[in-house]
Design an enzyme around this catalytic site. Structure first.
Site, mmCIF file in Angstrom:
data_model
loop_
_atom_site.group_PDB
_atom_site.id
_atom_site.type_symbol
_atom_site.label_atom_id
_atom_site.label_comp_id
_atom_site.label_asym_id
_atom_site.label_seq_id
_atom_site.Cartn_x
_atom_site.Cartn_y
_atom_site.Cartn_z
ATOM 1 N N HIS A 91 48.360 17.214 42.757
ATOM 2 C CA HIS A 91 48.166 18.594 43.195
ATOM 3 C C HIS A 91 48.890 18.880 44.500
ATOM 4 O O HIS A 91 49.037 18.020 45.355
ATOM 5 C CB HIS A 91 46.683 18.977 43.256
ATOM 6 C CG HIS A 91 45.825 18.280 44.262
ATOM 7 N ND1 HIS A 91 45.657 18.750 45.546
ATOM 8 C CD2 HIS A 91 45.039 17.187 44.168
ATOM 9 C CE1 HIS A 91 44.801 17.970 46.199
ATOM 10 N NE2 HIS A 91 44.421 17.009 45.393
ATOM 11 N N GLU A 130 43.686 22.760 43.096
ATOM 12 C CA GLU A 130 42.803 21.639 42.740
ATOM 13 C C GLU A 130 41.567 21.651 43.625
ATOM 14 O O GLU A 130 40.447 21.379 43.153
ATOM 15 C CB GLU A 130 43.560 20.313 42.885
ATOM 16 C CG GLU A 130 42.821 19.102 42.333
ATOM 17 C CD GLU A 130 41.918 18.384 43.353
ATOM 18 O OE1 GLU A 130 41.246 17.410 42.981
ATOM 19 O OE2 GLU A 130 41.885 18.809 44.524
ATOM 20 N N GLU A 131 41.762 21.946 44.899
ATOM 21 C CA GLU A 131 40.652 21.891 45.847
ATOM 22 C C GLU A 131 39.632 23.011 45.628
ATOM 23 O O GLU A 131 38.530 22.958 46.149
ATOM 24 C CB GLU A 131 41.178 21.941 47.282
ATOM 25 C CG GLU A 131 42.070 20.769 47.672
ATOM 26 C CD GLU A 131 41.344 19.432 47.740
ATOM 27 O OE1 GLU A 131 40.129 19.392 47.441
ATOM 28 O OE2 GLU A 131 41.988 18.427 48.086
ATOM 29 N N ASP A 140 46.093 11.134 42.275
ATOM 30 C CA ASP A 140 45.468 11.866 43.377
ATOM 31 C C ASP A 140 45.014 10.872 44.446
ATOM 32 O O ASP A 140 44.169 10.019 44.182
ATOM 33 C CB ASP A 140 44.267 12.648 42.829
ATOM 34 C CG ASP A 140 43.723 13.664 43.810
ATOM 35 O OD1 ASP A 140 44.163 13.691 44.960
ATOM 36 O OD2 ASP A 140 42.828 14.443 43.404
ATOM 37 N N HIS A 194 39.576 15.370 53.771
ATOM 38 C CA HIS A 194 39.290 16.800 53.932
ATOM 39 C C HIS A 194 39.131 17.188 55.397
ATOM 40 O O HIS A 194 38.343 18.078 55.732
ATOM 41 C CB HIS A 194 38.052 17.194 53.129
ATOM 42 C CG HIS A 194 38.312 17.307 51.657
ATOM 43 N ND1 HIS A 194 37.379 17.767 50.751
ATOM 44 C CD2 HIS A 194 39.422 17.004 50.915
ATOM 45 C CE1 HIS A 194 37.902 17.751 49.530
ATOM 46 N NE2 HIS A 194 39.139 17.286 49.612
#
Length: 526
Positions: free
Chosen positions: A309, A353-354, A382, A467
């Site tokens: 992604h 994707e997130e 990923d 993140h």
């Protein structure tokens, strides 16, 4: 000299657009000899030189050797990976003015720059690839701040976390009412007396979080608290409401322990217990794009697909998650052009994707039955370079997943074992872009290096910057990055060369239910 002279003429002709090589040349020399000589000539040209105006200094396809796993692996270097990582970080910096820090979240300048960068690199090889983009609508949201606190002393409720895509609500003091059962059915709310400005307290389980929030709003609640149903959970719930509706209310999650504390407080107060509840957030529609690059050559009835992604979360640049996977694919796509292949290869860079795997799910959902049937397998890549990594392989099997998924798992295991590397098996739980493909009967597999989970070898997170703002170039473990990129190259080379022994598609398999996956991306949905 005769070979080099003739081939030099061919290379120069190729520069000015000629595509037909004289038959006598094809008959006089072996493909391998001609290929090496052409490489000698074309290596003289640099894209920055004046000669580049005539076109690409690329070897004609018929002169290239068949794809070779060992050779394509050898061509991949740490320097390549590092250079591209810095380019993606530079792209993320384009968002700094708007967000106050680098990010590649969908809709941001950093993400559009990332898309443009990938397209520009692929465009250098447009004689080898058919390149396209797929636009789609995506829901994006951000929680700016939140407050769930006790009325008596103003202290914050421990473990409280807002759900992704929660709508906002202005601060208010509301009565907390426990919803019986699991809050998944209309009947659970029928017996309740719900005063104005009430907060629903609902246990996790049975149905998606979004449905609980929708039903609470429909029956008059102003906000909702969902508590975990796992007594061993200590950190609350990192969940998403997925697709908010007009009934969805602001929703915060707490741990099992805190849920039971609130239930006890309600009972002790004889059903007159209140909390302060506030969420400052937004949810908006964003247009974004997937990138698809198909090789022009190879059997179009047997497509080898792989994806990563292109986006990050809003809190950071996402150079490991999933800049690393995007970089691996781009590096391999650039190296594959030196080879002939037997099966068509499809590279994909998914957006959003997130936000819940939106790009890959949109792509898979919009495949026609005929297009679906041509994809023999999908490989998901990923997070290839977590700093405290372990080599992880999705634990696929041919009973619970589309037939062929187990063969993908075994390919990864065989590679790690050949390198004397230890690995661990992780479940298909819905945390990455394989979901849409599995749900549509396409064999899937993949590898990872760990996210926020704890590495049992040392007790620390696989990626302490997961993140977060610190997920930059310094957050990459380049030794794992190189190993995994070479493994991805091996997977591409293996199946681009031959699918012999790989199970044929079973087109009678119906799509699986998405509810079988507890996660949608990094967030729990149920």
């Amino acid at each position: 000299m005769r070979v080099l002279g003739i081939v030099g003429s061919i290379a120069v002709a190729n520069l000015v657009g000629a595509t037909v090589v004289p038959q006598y040349v094809q008959e006089a020399f072996s493909v391998e000899d001609v290929y090496e000589s052409v490489r000698e000539v074309t290596d003289l040209f640099d894209d920055s030189s004046e000669s580049s105006i005539f076109g690409w200094p690329h070897v004609p396809y018929f002169l290239k050797p068949g794809v070779d796993s060992e050779k394509i692996q050898e061509s991949i270097t740490i320097e390549q990976l590092n250079e591209t990582a810095w380019d993606l970080f530079d792209a993320a910096n384009k968002s700094t003015k708007e967000f106050g820090h680098p990010t590649r979240v969908i809709g941001s300048k950093g993400h559009w720059k990332s898309i443009g960068y990938i397209l520009s690199k692929l465009n250098e090889h447009r004689d080898y690839y058919d390149i396209s983009v797929q636009s789609f609508p995506a829901l994006a949201g951000k929680v700016n701040s939140y407050n769930l606190s006790f009325v008596n002393d103003g202290g914050k409720v421990p473990t409280a976390k807002p759900f992704a895509l929660t709508p906002p609500v202005k601060g208010f003091v509301g009565k907390v009412i426990e919803v019986p059962n699991l809050g998944c059915d209309e009947i659970d709310y029928k017996s309740l007396v719900i005063p104005k400005n009430s907060i629903a307290l609902i246990e996790r389980g049975q149905c998606p979080f979004g449905k609980k929030s929708n039903l609470a709003g429909k029956h008059g609640f102003k906000a909702a608290i969902i508590y975990d149903n796992d007594p061993l959970s200590k950190n609350g719930i990192s969940g998403t409401l997925e697709k908010p509706t007009k009934n969805t209310v602001a929703t915060i999650g707490v741990s099992y322990k805190e849920g039971k504390v609130l239930i006890a407080a309600i009972e002790l107060s004889k059903n007159d217990y209140s909390l302060y509840f506030e969420v400052d957030s937004y949810v908006k529609n964003v247009k974004t794009k997937n990138i698809i690059a198909d090789t022009k050559h190879g059997d179009p009835e047997n497509i080898v697909a792989l994806g990563a992604h292109s986006d990050s979360v809003s809190d950071g640049p996402g150079i490991n998650d999933d800049g690393s996977g995007a970089i691996s694919l781009l590096t391999i796509a650039k190296e594959l052009v030196h080879y002939k292949i037997n099966n068509k290869v499809r590279f994909a860079w998914w957006a959003a994707e997130e936000e819940g795997l939106l790009g890959s799910v949109y792509y898979a959902n919009n495949l026609s039955p005929e297009e679906n049937s041509k994809i023999r397998l999908f490989m998901d890549y990923d997070m290839m370079a977590s700093p405290n990594y372990e080599y992880q392989v999705y634990d696929a099997n041919n009973k619970d997943h589309p037939e062929g998924s187990e063969e993908l798992k075994n390919l990864y295991i065989d590679f790690y074992q050949s390198q004397n590397l230890t690995y661990s098996l992780i479940p298909f739980d819905g945390r990455s872009d394989y979901v849409g493909f599995i749900n549509h009967g396409i064999p899937s597999g993949g590898i990872a290096t760990g996210a926020e989970g704890i590495n049992k070898k040392n007790g620390f997170p696989f990626d302490q910057c997961y993140h977060s703002l610190c997920d930059d170039v310094s957050n990459l473990a380049f030794d794992a990055f190189l190993v995994n990129t070479r493994l991805i190259a091996h997977s591409v080379a293996t199946y681009a060369k031959s699918l012999e022994g790989f199970p044929e598609r079973n087109l009678n398999v119906t799509a699986a239910s998405t509810s079988e996956f507890p996660y949608r991306g990094s967030k729990l949905i149920v």
